[in-house]
Design a protein around this motif. Structure first.
Motif, PDB file in Angstrom:
ATOM      1  N   ALA A  51     -12.339  13.834  -1.760  1.00 35.40           N
ATOM      2  CA  ALA A  51     -12.822  12.593  -1.816  1.00 35.40           C
ATOM      3  C   ALA A  51     -12.321  11.565  -2.751  1.00 35.40           C
ATOM      4  O   ALA A  51     -12.204  12.242  -4.006  1.00 35.40           O
ATOM      5  CB  ALA A  51     -14.447  12.380  -1.799  1.00 35.40           C
ATOM      6  N   LYS A  52     -11.502  10.391  -2.490  1.00 37.88           N
ATOM      7  CA  LYS A  52     -11.065   9.680  -3.638  1.00 37.88           C
ATOM      8  C   LYS A  52     -11.976   8.685  -4.225  1.00 37.88           C
ATOM      9  O   LYS A  52     -12.998   8.274  -3.850  1.00 37.88           O
ATOM     10  CB  LYS A  52      -9.970   8.813  -2.837  1.00 37.88           C
ATOM     11  CG  LYS A  52     -10.322   7.770  -1.927  1.00 37.88           C
ATOM     12  CD  LYS A  52      -9.003   7.089  -1.603  1.00 37.88           C
ATOM     13  CE  LYS A  52      -9.265   6.102  -0.288  1.00 37.88           C
ATOM     14  NZ  LYS A  52      -9.963   4.968  -0.519  1.00 37.88           N
ATOM     15  N   VAL A  53     -11.449   8.274  -5.336  1.00 38.04           N
ATOM     16  CA  VAL A  53     -12.230   7.299  -6.013  1.00 38.04           C
ATOM     17  C   VAL A  53     -11.179   6.253  -6.503  1.00 38.04           C
ATOM     18  O   VAL A  53      -9.886   6.596  -6.730  1.00 38.04           O
ATOM     19  CB  VAL A  53     -12.645   8.035  -7.511  1.00 38.04           C
ATOM     20  CG1 VAL A  53     -12.892   6.742  -8.570  1.00 38.04           C
ATOM     21  CG2 VAL A  53     -13.700   9.055  -7.271  1.00 38.04           C
ATOM     22  N   VAL A  73       0.749  -1.358  -0.042  1.00 41.84           N
ATOM     23  CA  VAL A  73      -0.162   0.095   0.144  1.00 41.84           C
ATOM     24  C   VAL A  73       0.876   1.193   0.024  1.00 41.84           C
ATOM     25  O   VAL A  73       1.694   1.385   0.923  1.00 41.84           O
ATOM     26  CB  VAL A  73      -1.010   0.055   1.210  1.00 41.84           C
ATOM     27  CG1 VAL A  73      -1.718   1.123   1.082  1.00 41.84           C
ATOM     28  CG2 VAL A  73      -1.675  -1.280   1.248  1.00 41.84           C
ATOM     29  N   GLY A  74       0.606   1.999  -0.907  1.00 35.28           N
ATOM     30  CA  GLY A  74       1.449   3.408  -1.125  1.00 35.28           C
ATOM     31  C   GLY A  74       0.799   4.436  -0.442  1.00 35.28           C
ATOM     32  O   GLY A  74      -0.485   4.542  -0.387  1.00 35.28           O
ATOM     33  N   GLU A  75       1.482   5.582  -0.048  1.00 34.90           N
ATOM     34  CA  GLU A  75       0.831   6.790   0.665  1.00 34.90           C
ATOM     35  C   GLU A  75       0.303   7.472  -0.631  1.00 34.90           C
ATOM     36  O   GLU A  75       0.674   7.374  -1.894  1.00 34.90           O
ATOM     37  CB  GLU A  75       2.094   7.550   1.352  1.00 34.90           C
ATOM     38  CG  GLU A  75       2.470   6.829   2.625  1.00 34.90           C
ATOM     39  CD  GLU A  75       1.310   7.122   3.591  1.00 34.90           C
ATOM     40  OE1 GLU A  75       0.850   8.451   3.966  1.00 34.90           O
ATOM     41  OE2 GLU A  75       0.780   6.190   3.902  1.00 34.90           O
ATOM     42  N   PRO A  76      -0.495   8.553  -0.451  1.00 36.59           N
ATOM     43  CA  PRO A  76      -1.180   9.391  -1.576  1.00 36.59           C
ATOM     44  C   PRO A  76      -0.004  10.507  -1.860  1.00 36.59           C
ATOM     45  O   PRO A  76      -0.527  11.402  -1.687  1.00 36.59           O
ATOM     46  CB  PRO A  76      -2.320   9.884  -0.981  1.00 36.59           C
ATOM     47  CG  PRO A  76      -2.337   9.821   0.557  1.00 36.59           C
ATOM     48  CD  PRO A  76      -1.290   8.667   0.859  1.00 36.59           C
ATOM     49  N   ASP A  77       1.060  10.114  -2.315  1.00 43.56           N
ATOM     50  CA  ASP A  77       2.282  10.779  -2.617  1.00 43.56           C
ATOM     51  C   ASP A  77       2.407  10.993  -4.198  1.00 43.56           C
ATOM     52  O   ASP A  77       3.372  12.010  -4.534  1.00 43.56           O
ATOM     53  CB  ASP A  77       3.526  10.321  -2.215  1.00 43.56           C
ATOM     54  CG  ASP A  77       3.669  10.380  -0.543  1.00 43.56           C
ATOM     55  OD1 ASP A  77       2.831  11.362   0.128  1.00 43.56           O
ATOM     56  OD2 ASP A  77       4.334   9.713   0.060  1.00 43.56           O
ATOM     57  N   VAL A 123      -7.611   8.085  -6.535  1.00 42.52           N
ATOM     58  CA  VAL A 123      -7.154   9.211  -7.128  1.00 42.52           C
ATOM     59  C   VAL A 123      -8.197  10.392  -6.716  1.00 42.52           C
ATOM     60  O   VAL A 123      -9.549   9.901  -6.447  1.00 42.52           O
ATOM     61  CB  VAL A 123      -7.212   9.312  -8.622  1.00 42.52           C
ATOM     62  CG1 VAL A 123      -8.250   8.693  -9.405  1.00 42.52           C
ATOM     63  CG2 VAL A 123      -6.823  10.649  -9.315  1.00 42.52           C
ATOM     64  N   SER A 124      -7.733  11.367  -6.473  1.00 41.16           N
ATOM     65  CA  SER A 124      -8.677  12.640  -5.921  1.00 41.16           C
ATOM     66  C   SER A 124      -7.971  13.853  -6.612  1.00 41.16           C
ATOM     67  O   SER A 124      -6.801  13.907  -6.710  1.00 41.16           O
ATOM     68  CB  SER A 124      -8.890  12.654  -4.449  1.00 41.16           C
ATOM     69  OG  SER A 124      -7.511  12.977  -3.809  1.00 41.16           O
ATOM     70  N   LEU A 125      -8.831  14.697  -6.409  1.00 45.44           N
ATOM     71  CA  LEU A 125      -8.360  16.439  -6.776  1.00 45.44           C
ATOM     72  C   LEU A 125      -8.415  17.267  -5.627  1.00 45.44           C
ATOM     73  O   LEU A 125      -9.426  16.963  -4.721  1.00 45.44           O
ATOM     74  CB  LEU A 125      -9.169  16.889  -7.960  1.00 45.44           C
ATOM     75  CG  LEU A 125      -8.904  15.980  -9.400  1.00 45.44           C
ATOM     76  CD1 LEU A 125      -9.694  16.878 -10.376  1.00 45.44           C
ATOM     77  CD2 LEU A 125      -7.428  15.497  -9.923  1.00 45.44           C
TER      78      LEU A 125
HETATM   79  P1  ADP Z   1      -9.332   3.252   2.818  1.00 50.85           P
HETATM   80  O1  ADP Z   1      -9.896   3.690   3.978  1.00 50.85           O
HETATM   81  O2  ADP Z   1     -10.386   3.349   1.595  1.00 50.85           O
HETATM   82  O3  ADP Z   1      -8.737   1.631   2.729  1.00 50.85           O
HETATM   83  P2  ADP Z   1      -6.795   4.426   2.848  1.00 50.85           P
HETATM   84  O4  ADP Z   1      -6.471   5.497   3.662  1.00 50.85           O
HETATM   85  O5  ADP Z   1      -6.237   3.048   3.728  1.00 50.85           O
HETATM   86  O6  ADP Z   1      -8.018   4.104   2.361  1.00 50.85           O
HETATM   87  O7  ADP Z   1      -5.930   4.205   1.604  1.00 50.85           O
HETATM   88  C1  ADP Z   1      -5.959   3.298   0.637  1.00 50.85           C
HETATM   89  C2  ADP Z   1      -5.190   3.790  -0.544  1.00 50.85           C
HETATM   90  O8  ADP Z   1      -5.850   5.188  -1.013  1.00 50.85           O
HETATM   91  C3  ADP Z   1      -3.559   4.049  -0.284  1.00 50.85           C
HETATM   92  O9  ADP Z   1      -2.809   3.799  -1.300  1.00 50.85           O
HETATM   93  C4  ADP Z   1      -3.753   5.660  -0.191  1.00 50.85           C
HETATM   94  O10 ADP Z   1      -2.363   6.289  -0.561  1.00 50.85           O
HETATM   95  C5  ADP Z   1      -4.881   6.116  -1.176  1.00 50.85           C
HETATM   96  N1  ADP Z   1      -5.506   7.433  -0.641  1.00 50.85           N
HETATM   97  C6  ADP Z   1      -5.892   7.631   0.499  1.00 50.85           C
HETATM   98  N2  ADP Z   1      -6.693   8.755   0.407  1.00 50.85           N
HETATM   99  C7  ADP Z   1      -6.439   9.117  -0.864  1.00 50.85           C
HETATM  100  C8  ADP Z   1      -6.868  10.501  -1.310  1.00 50.85           C
HETATM  101  N3  ADP Z   1      -7.513  11.371  -0.866  1.00 50.85           N
HETATM  102  N4  ADP Z   1      -6.554  10.889  -2.816  1.00 50.85           N
HETATM  103  C9  ADP Z   1      -5.845   9.601  -3.528  1.00 50.85           C
HETATM  104  N5  ADP Z   1      -5.605   8.562  -2.947  1.00 50.85           N
HETATM  105  C10 ADP Z   1      -5.805   8.391  -1.492  1.00 50.85           C
END
Ligand code: ADP
Ligand code: ZN
Ligand code: MG
Length: 520
Positions: free
Chosen positions: A249-251, A194-198, A237-239
């Motif tokens: 909010a992410k999709v 699992v990667g950070e949202p970087d 992905v989110s903007l």
């Molecule tokens: P979930 O609660 O849906 O499992 P997590 O916070 O555990 O979400 O993150 C799951 C994945 O989504 C990770 O790879 C993280 O980097 C990515 N992620 C989390 N928040 C965002 C965001 N706002 N935009 C893009 N990607 C995100």
């Protein structure tokens, strides 16, 4: 060796072609770049990689599922029969830890396995044994290159889990749609990275995946084969408004099975979200599926429909206590990683960055190159070896349909061929012919002899060919004798041709001159 610009262009082209193949292709298409500066793109990736073990995660069944007859690599454990007891696959744990180490993670001294409960026909137990709150590896980083710039992305965690079976959708004889279950893949070890949202662009996401896959292949933790499903990616992905520190909010996008598909899906999704936001709408957290044929993502489920997995510790398996000694022993398995090797290749062999990147693309290719260079420390060997591998060997590899980690001839064979070139024992043209003909177990020198590719060092034979030539082209011979020295070119070409192309040009010229200048 033919040096000069033609070779340089060939090498450049080979690098470009190779780039496209390995997914490193830099596509510069201005129409497709995202124009808006109002929003910043935020991406985080979740990768599932099949761990390269012989047997499954919790039983001794073979982990090979791609070619086996359905339901032949199964037992009571991976079929989920009541009462069956799992046993942890040590090698899978080691490879997961090795991955964590390669990604600079902290390895948990205490870790455990948890049940993730849900119902689906490909999951016979009704739960997947995974890791919830105490993963094996946490807090790592992946440094990769994107568009010539280094990018550092955080790795949240790497944990071990198991794969599900596969559903085969068929049409029955009465025309109805049926689904068959194949449990060969059930219980095959997987790790989730699992990667950070970087990540800040679809290109970042693509290059992150390429770098991650390369590391997994280098350390032998996974084949990383995307088409075969051994390397799967879900992209989040989110903007957000440029300058904002809060995430939108992410999709989550699923169902992409190539690097290119990930990049395209993200591009599409960024533009879609941008359109919604610019029209004053809001993005709802949801899961969308990529439909490759149509080039779009479609909604699958929203947050409200999200699963409740009722995680709890797996009662049939002991927790994992990885002491420093164990972690140290696993760390000893780490090879030199791609980025370090690439840098060393530039430094030690005087290669350009793009060449070094391609020669270290696969660990096997890098080993091959080094072994060819080590076999003869002659000056210029690394340059020569790099050119031959990038142009000729990769070309042959493609022609013969070999995988990228398999070379068409052995390192010893190529070294033998380069020895001959360096000693000026063979022409570049003949060496290419030799390479194409060289079979397994044959040495370059013996093969060159048997194919008559070695230069003719027999002056009598050259003299015979020269005499025949002078007789056949009397006008050219007279021209030369009458002072038109350039006329020798014609005679020289013909003489060499009459020796089957094997006479050395300088030797043939000397003999011709001697014959033409001597009074007849
Ligand atoms: P979930 O609660 O849906 O499992 P997590 O916070 O555990 O979400 O993150 C799951 C994945 O989504 C990770 O790879 C993280 O980097 C990515 N992620 C989390 N928040 C965002 C965001 N706002 N935009 C893009 N990607 C995100
Ligand atoms: Zn089994
Ligand atoms: Mg999560």
């Amino acid at each position: 060796m033919e040096a000069g610009s033609a070779t340089v262009i060939m090498v450049q082209f080979a690098i470009f072609a190779r780039s496209l193949e390995t997914g490193r292709g830099v596509e510069i298409d201005v129409t497709e770049t995202i124009a808006s500066t109002r929003f910043e793109t935020v991406i985080g990736l979740e990768v599932h990689a099949q761990v390269l073990t012989k047997s499954k995660m919790y039983c001794s069944c073979s982990a090979e599922y791609a070619s086996a007859e359905p339901n032949t690599h199964v037992c009571h454990v991976c079929m989920g029969l009541p009462g069956a007891l799992p046993v942890i696959n040590r090698e899978a744990i080691e490879l997961c830890v090795l991955t964590g180490l390669a990604l600079d993670c902290t390895i948990a001294p205490f870790s455990k396995l948890d049940r993730k409960n849900y119902v689906y026909p490909d999951l016979p137990k009704g739960y997947q044994v995974s890791q919830y709150d105490l993963p094996l590896c946490q807090n790592g980083t992946l440094v990769f290159e994107s568009n010539g710039e280094p990018v550092t992305a955080g790795i949240t965690r790497v944990h071990i889990e198991e794969d599900t079976g596969r559903l085969l959708h068929r049409t029955a004889s009465d025309g109805s749609d049926i689904s068959l279950v194949d449990l060969n893949r059930s219980g095959v070890p997987l790790m989730e990275i699992v990667g950070e949202p970087d990540l800040r662009s679809p290109e970042h996401a693509r290059d992150y995946l390429i770098a991650l896959r390369q590391i997994l292949r280098y350390i032998g933790a996974s084949t990383g084969n995307m088409e075969e499903g051994a390397f799967r990616c879900d992209a989040n992905v989110s903007l957000r408004e440029a300058g904002s520190t809060e995430f939108g909010a992410k999709v989550e996008i699923k169902n992409m099975n190539s690097f290119r598909a990930v990049e395209r899906a993200l591009r599409y999704e960024v533009e879609r979200q941008q359109g919604v936001l610019e029209a004053g709408g809001t993005i709802e957290q949801e899961t969308r599926g990529w439909v490759d044929a149509r080039g779009v993502t479609v909604g699958q489920r929203t947050k409200e429909a999200a699963h409740d997995y009722r995680y709890f510790p797996e009662p049939d398996l002991p927790p994992l206590a990885l002491g420093a000694d164990i972690v140290e022993r696993i760390a000893a398995r780490l090879p030199e990683l791609p980025a370090a090797r690439r840098a060393r290749f530039v430094e030690a062999f005087g290669l350009g960055e793009p060449e070094a990147a391609i020669l270290t693309g696969e660990r096997e290719t890098a080993d091959y190159f080094e072994s060819v260079c080590e076999s003869a420390p002659a000056e210029g060997r690394s340059r020569l070896a790099a050119n031959w591998i990038l142009n000729d060997l990769f070309g042959l590899q493609r022609e013969r349909g070999l995988p990228p980690d398999r070379m068409p001839v052995s390192a010893d064979q190529l070294a033998g061929l380069l020895d001959m070139l360096e000693a000026d024992q063979i022409s570049a043209r003949a060496a290419k012919e030799l390479l194409a003909q060289l079979g397994p177990g044959e040495t370059a020198i013996d093969k060159a002899r048997s194919l008559n590719l070695l230069p003719l060092d027999d002056d009598d034979a050259i003299r015979t060919a020269a005499l025949e030539t002078i007789e056949a082209f009397p006008a050219a011979a007279d021209d030369y004798r009458n002072g038109k020295k350039a006329a020798i070119g014609r005679l020289l070409g013909e003489t060499i041709k009459r020796t089957g192309g094997r006479a050395r040009p300088d030797a043939a010229r000397a003999i011709l001159e001697e014959l033409l200048n001597s009074p007849s």
